[in-house]
Design an enzyme around this catalytic site. Sequence first.
Site, PDB file in Angstrom:
ATOM      1  N   GLN A 168      31.238  87.129  40.273  1.00  0.00           N
ATOM      2  CA  GLN A 168      29.935  86.498  40.944  1.00  0.00           C
ATOM      3  C   GLN A 168      30.223  85.153  40.932  1.00  0.00           C
ATOM      4  O   GLN A 168      29.754  84.207  41.852  1.00  0.00           O
ATOM      5  CB  GLN A 168      28.644  86.943  40.499  1.00  0.00           C
ATOM      6  CG  GLN A 168      27.446  86.741  41.437  1.00  0.00           C
ATOM      7  CD  GLN A 168      26.132  87.345  40.989  1.00  0.00           C
ATOM      8  OE1 GLN A 168      25.722  86.847  39.956  1.00  0.00           O
ATOM      9  NE2 GLN A 168      25.521  87.899  41.774  1.00  0.00           N
TER      10      GLN A 168
ATOM     11  N   GLU B  97      35.835  53.222  56.170  1.00  0.00           N
ATOM     12  CA  GLU B  97      35.060  53.118  57.298  1.00  0.00           C
ATOM     13  C   GLU B  97      33.596  52.973  56.777  1.00  0.00           C
ATOM     14  O   GLU B  97      32.740  53.814  57.512  1.00  0.00           O
ATOM     15  CB  GLU B  97      35.333  54.340  58.157  1.00  0.00           C
ATOM     16  CG  GLU B  97      36.500  54.303  58.937  1.00  0.00           C
ATOM     17  CD  GLU B  97      37.141  54.649  60.375  1.00  0.00           C
ATOM     18  OE1 GLU B  97      36.092  54.856  60.877  1.00  0.00           O
ATOM     19  OE2 GLU B  97      38.241  54.718  60.528  1.00  0.00           O
ATOM     20  N   GLY B  98      33.276  52.253  55.810  1.00  0.00           N
ATOM     21  CA  GLY B  98      31.969  52.452  55.271  1.00  0.00           C
ATOM     22  C   GLY B  98      31.898  53.305  54.035  1.00  0.00           C
ATOM     23  O   GLY B  98      31.912  54.490  54.273  1.00  0.00           O
ATOM     24  N   THR B  99      31.774  52.946  52.869  1.00  0.00           N
ATOM     25  CA  THR B  99      31.348  53.717  51.721  1.00  0.00           C
ATOM     26  C   THR B  99      30.089  54.565  51.918  1.00  0.00           C
ATOM     27  O   THR B  99      29.168  54.261  52.761  1.00  0.00           O
ATOM     28  CB  THR B  99      31.341  52.718  50.522  1.00  0.00           C
ATOM     29  OG1 THR B  99      30.132  51.836  50.575  1.00  0.00           O
ATOM     30  CG2 THR B  99      32.586  52.029  50.163  1.00  0.00           C
TER      31      THR B  99
ATOM     32  N   PHE C   5      43.347  48.424  63.151  1.00  0.00           N
ATOM     33  CA  PHE C   5      42.142  47.916  63.286  1.00  0.00           C
ATOM     34  C   PHE C   5      42.075  47.018  61.795  1.00  0.00           C
ATOM     35  O   PHE C   5      42.101  47.763  60.760  1.00  0.00           O
ATOM     36  CB  PHE C   5      40.903  48.888  63.223  1.00  0.00           C
ATOM     37  CG  PHE C   5      39.705  48.371  63.003  1.00  0.00           C
ATOM     38  CD1 PHE C   5      38.982  48.303  64.193  1.00  0.00           C
ATOM     39  CD2 PHE C   5      38.918  48.470  61.820  1.00  0.00           C
ATOM     40  CE1 PHE C   5      37.499  47.852  64.306  1.00  0.00           C
ATOM     41  CE2 PHE C   5      37.580  48.103  61.956  1.00  0.00           C
ATOM     42  CZ  PHE C   5      36.825  47.700  63.152  1.00  0.00           C
TER      43      PHE C   5
ATOM     44  N   LEU D  37      40.027  44.658  59.648  1.00  0.00           N
ATOM     45  CA  LEU D  37      38.995  43.996  59.108  1.00  0.00           C
ATOM     46  C   LEU D  37      38.937  43.688  57.865  1.00  0.00           C
ATOM     47  O   LEU D  37      38.783  42.446  57.501  1.00  0.00           O
ATOM     48  CB  LEU D  37      37.802  44.873  59.668  1.00  0.00           C
ATOM     49  CG  LEU D  37      36.306  44.493  59.499  1.00  0.00           C
ATOM     50  CD1 LEU D  37      36.010  42.998  60.256  1.00  0.00           C
ATOM     51  CD2 LEU D  37      35.260  45.309  59.823  1.00  0.00           C
TER      52      LEU D  37
ATOM     53  N   PRO E  73      41.605  41.281  51.124  1.00  0.00           N
ATOM     54  CA  PRO E  73      41.631  41.385  49.767  1.00  0.00           C
ATOM     55  C   PRO E  73      39.955  40.857  49.134  1.00  0.00           C
ATOM     56  O   PRO E  73      39.482  41.786  48.226  1.00  0.00           O
ATOM     57  CB  PRO E  73      42.629  40.347  49.196  1.00  0.00           C
ATOM     58  CG  PRO E  73      43.472  40.547  50.208  1.00  0.00           C
ATOM     59  CD  PRO E  73      42.728  40.579  51.510  1.00  0.00           C
TER      60      PRO E  73
ATOM     61  N   ALA F 232      37.023  40.721  50.800  1.00  0.00           N
ATOM     62  CA  ALA F 232      35.921  41.386  51.718  1.00  0.00           C
ATOM     63  C   ALA F 232      36.170  42.626  52.478  1.00  0.00           C
ATOM     64  O   ALA F 232      37.027  42.838  53.423  1.00  0.00           O
ATOM     65  CB  ALA F 232      35.633  40.352  53.019  1.00  0.00           C
TER      66      ALA F 232
ATOM     67  N   HIS G   8      41.457  77.881  41.586  1.00  0.00           N
ATOM     68  CA  HIS G   8      42.739  78.040  41.130  1.00  0.00           C
ATOM     69  C   HIS G   8      43.345  77.892  39.712  1.00  0.00           C
ATOM     70  O   HIS G   8      44.584  78.066  39.498  1.00  0.00           O
ATOM     71  CB  HIS G   8      43.655  77.046  42.110  1.00  0.00           C
ATOM     72  CG  HIS G   8      43.995  77.266  43.536  1.00  0.00           C
ATOM     73  ND1 HIS G   8      42.848  77.229  44.449  1.00  0.00           N
ATOM     74  CD2 HIS G   8      44.937  77.571  44.130  1.00  0.00           C
ATOM     75  CE1 HIS G   8      43.452  77.498  45.620  1.00  0.00           C
ATOM     76  NE2 HIS G   8      44.666  77.797  45.489  1.00  0.00           N
TER      77      HIS G   8
HETATM   78  C1  LIG Z   1      43.304  54.534  52.584  1.00  0.00           C
HETATM   79  C2  LIG Z   1      42.464  53.391  53.346  1.00  0.00           C
HETATM   80  C3  LIG Z   1      42.575  53.003  54.532  1.00  0.00           C
HETATM   81  C4  LIG Z   1      41.847  52.034  55.088  1.00  0.00           C
HETATM   82  N1  LIG Z   1      41.989  51.810  56.440  1.00  0.00           N
HETATM   83  C5  LIG Z   1      41.293  50.478  56.965  1.00  0.00           C
HETATM   84  C6  LIG Z   1      41.652  50.042  58.308  1.00  0.00           C
HETATM   85  O1  LIG Z   1      42.632  50.585  58.925  1.00  0.00           O
HETATM   86  N2  LIG Z   1      41.357  48.816  58.598  1.00  0.00           N
HETATM   87  C7  LIG Z   1      40.345  48.219  57.718  1.00  0.00           C
HETATM   88  O2  LIG Z   1      39.964  47.070  58.309  1.00  0.00           O
HETATM   89  N3  LIG Z   1      39.897  48.611  56.465  1.00  0.00           N
HETATM   90  C8  LIG Z   1      40.612  49.872  56.006  1.00  0.00           C
HETATM   91  N4  LIG Z   1      40.234  50.365  54.737  1.00  0.00           N
HETATM   92  C9  LIG Z   1      39.241  49.461  53.997  1.00  0.00           C
HETATM   93  C10 LIG Z   1      37.930  50.310  53.849  1.00  0.00           C
HETATM   94  O3  LIG Z   1      37.259  50.305  55.014  1.00  0.00           O
HETATM   95  C11 LIG Z   1      37.323  49.525  52.700  1.00  0.00           C
HETATM   96  O4  LIG Z   1      38.045  49.676  51.615  1.00  0.00           O
HETATM   97  C12 LIG Z   1      35.740  49.828  52.794  1.00  0.00           C
HETATM   98  O5  LIG Z   1      35.043  49.263  53.671  1.00  0.00           O
HETATM   99  C13 LIG Z   1      35.145  49.216  51.322  1.00  0.00           C
HETATM  100  O6  LIG Z   1      35.280  48.005  50.984  1.00  0.00           O
HETATM  101  P1  LIG Z   1      36.072  47.416  49.498  1.00  0.00           P
HETATM  102  O7  LIG Z   1      37.240  48.440  49.373  1.00  0.00           O
HETATM  103  O8  LIG Z   1      36.293  46.233  49.574  1.00  0.00           O
HETATM  104  O9  LIG Z   1      34.919  47.762  48.591  1.00  0.00           O
HETATM  105  P2  LIG Z   1      33.649  46.754  48.274  1.00  0.00           P
HETATM  106  O10 LIG Z   1      32.944  46.451  49.425  1.00  0.00           O
HETATM  107  O11 LIG Z   1      34.299  45.786  47.267  1.00  0.00           O
HETATM  108  O12 LIG Z   1      32.561  47.597  47.397  1.00  0.00           O
HETATM  109  C14 LIG Z   1      32.850  48.216  45.936  1.00  0.00           C
HETATM  110  C15 LIG Z   1      31.677  49.152  45.687  1.00  0.00           C
HETATM  111  O13 LIG Z   1      30.392  48.372  45.852  1.00  0.00           O
HETATM  112  C16 LIG Z   1      29.587  48.931  46.622  1.00  0.00           C
HETATM  113  N5  LIG Z   1      29.040  48.129  47.251  1.00  0.00           N
HETATM  114  C17 LIG Z   1      29.087  47.119  47.971  1.00  0.00           C
HETATM  115  N6  LIG Z   1      28.197  46.307  48.541  1.00  0.00           N
HETATM  116  C18 LIG Z   1      27.056  47.020  48.426  1.00  0.00           C
HETATM  117  C19 LIG Z   1      25.715  47.007  48.411  1.00  0.00           C
HETATM  118  N7  LIG Z   1      25.150  45.956  49.349  1.00  0.00           N
HETATM  119  N8  LIG Z   1      24.756  47.990  48.064  1.00  0.00           N
HETATM  120  C20 LIG Z   1      25.237  48.864  47.307  1.00  0.00           C
HETATM  121  N9  LIG Z   1      26.705  48.942  47.134  1.00  0.00           N
HETATM  122  C21 LIG Z   1      27.436  48.308  47.521  1.00  0.00           C
HETATM  123  C22 LIG Z   1      30.529  49.820  47.536  1.00  0.00           C
HETATM  124  O14 LIG Z   1      29.623  50.770  48.250  1.00  0.00           O
HETATM  125  C23 LIG Z   1      31.516  50.129  46.707  1.00  0.00           C
HETATM  126  O15 LIG Z   1      31.328  51.484  45.977  1.00  0.00           O
HETATM  127  C24 LIG Z   1      40.884  51.329  54.364  1.00  0.00           C
HETATM  128  C25 LIG Z   1      40.781  51.747  52.890  1.00  0.00           C
HETATM  129  C26 LIG Z   1      41.438  52.780  52.534  1.00  0.00           C
HETATM  130  C27 LIG Z   1      41.401  52.928  50.902  1.00  0.00           C
END
Ligand SMILES: Cc1cc2nc3c(=O)[nH]c(=O)nc-3n(C[C@H](O)[C@H](O)[C@H](O)COP(=O)(O)OP(=O)(O)OC[C@H]3O[C@@H](n4cnc5c(N)ncnc54)[C@H](O)[C@@H]3O)c2cc1C
Length: 421
Positions: free
Chosen positions: A279, A400-402, A123, A125, A128, A130, A375
């Site tokens: 405990q 899959e969405g932070t 997938f 989406l 670098p 976005a 540990h």
């Molecule tokens: C191991 C791994 C596997 C992945 N696999 C896939 C895949 O198969 N396909 C795919 O398409 N993607 C994949 N991804 C990408 C992943 O979905 C994205 O990294 C994720 O959606 C976050 O995008 P970004 O890293 O660009 O962070 P950014 O969007 O740059 O965000 C950086 C920080 O800012 C915060 N932030 C951004 N906007 C806002 C807002 N409006 N309000 C508050 N906070 C905000 C975010 O929560 C985050 O903490 C993968 C990532 C990893 C690490």
Amino acid sequence: MDFSFTSDQLLVRDTVRQFMETEMRPLLREYDRTEPFPVEQIRRLGELGCCGMLIPEEYGGTSTDTVTYALMLEEVARVDASTAVTLSVTNSVAPAPILRHGTEAQKKKYLPRLARGEILGAFCLTEPGAGSDAAGIQTRAVREGDSYVINGTKSWVTNGGFSGVYVVFAKTDPPAGGRGVTAFLVEPSFPGFRISRYEDKMGLRLSRSAEIIFEDCRVPAKSLLGAEGQGLKGALGALDGGRIGIAAQSVGLAQGAFEAATRYAKQRRAFGHPIAENQAIQWMLADMATEIEAARALTHYAASLRDAESARQATENRKGGVSTPPSEAINQVGASAPEAGSFEARGRYGPQAARAKLYASEMANRVCYRAVQVHGAVGYSRETDVERYYRDARVLTIYEGTSEMQRIIIARELLGPGRTW
Ligand SMILES: Cc1cc2nc3c(=O)[nH]c(=O)nc-3n(C[C@H](O)[C@H](O)[C@H](O)COP(=O)(O)OP(=O)(O)OC[C@H]3O[C@@H](n4cnc5c(N)ncnc54)[C@H](O)[C@@H]3O)c2cc1C
């Protein structure tokens, strides 16, 4: 309310557990260092039916309910979270847009092979520039005769380099923003498709995360998935389902860390007795077990809502009615986004999947922190499983969405017009 599992669900859970314990666990410490992609083990899991659980039987899948699918992922992640994410993507976010928007020819071409585990799905989406802001992607697709020409870069593609089909999102109408995003089914043999590198990750070292460059990549027009401009809706709908998988992965990983911590606490002695008699240690274990149960319940609830949604849609389709696609209108980005959609337009399980993913992923990080703490120094050594679980858990609140994006989805539903409080 019935919390018990059916005999079929127990069979899936026990079969996968046995496979993971006997075929996978013995290899993991070595694999975590040498980082092979476990092709053979994934092929075997495919034979066990773990690759096409959400694909209908008519396309070669097992048409399993989502709770059973969550149980499968939980058992895989209990031993190895890397393999769980590989399976999650190929079961869920990759085939979901094909099932929902694909033509009959596209379904017949890809779904049976995905279901058998003959090929994996990916997938694409994120780019670098976005991630959370999915409407901000820059990859461009331009129609030229009976093909589209795609240019751009996709990053962090799970299963990249090992997939037979890539669901790729590109803009066909850039001024339209999110409404100008279109999905394509791309095969790695298409000219102009190139894996440029693999990420060197903190954890999940048995899964592959690729950067893919599309350089004048020529895609036949028949590989257009759905209508032009409908791609982002499809992507976000797929991610709603995908999040249930990530929640299940989180629960399984946490369960594995908890079990390792409990075993160690009973065996490790300090001040003349097992540390489990303190405990402070007992409270850590009690909190871990309680949080895991809570996350599991949230995950299974979201899974059961997804099944109810599918049943509702099937009934409406039989009656010839038009049903609302599940949660497709929910956007990952801020509430001001034009694709956000009304509360009524959202499906029923999307916000619940977000709750499950949010809670379970953050819970898994807390559990792994405590598992390492139980540990002591040994937990900081690569000789233990909890060190690997700790690294693997970190990504759960990101992909899959932070967590921040999940909170936006949940808050939007709480504050939406459909609420009376
Ligand atoms: C191991 C791994 C596997 C992945 N696999 C896939 C895949 O198969 N396909 C795919 O398409 N993607 C994949 N991804 C990408 C992943 O979905 C994205 O990294 C994720 O959606 C976050 O995008 P970004 O890293 O660009 O962070 P950014 O969007 O740059 O965000 C950086 C920080 O800012 C915060 N932030 C951004 N906007 C806002 C807002 N409006 N309000 C508050 N906070 C905000 C975010 O929560 C985050 O903490 C993968 C990532 C990893 C690490």
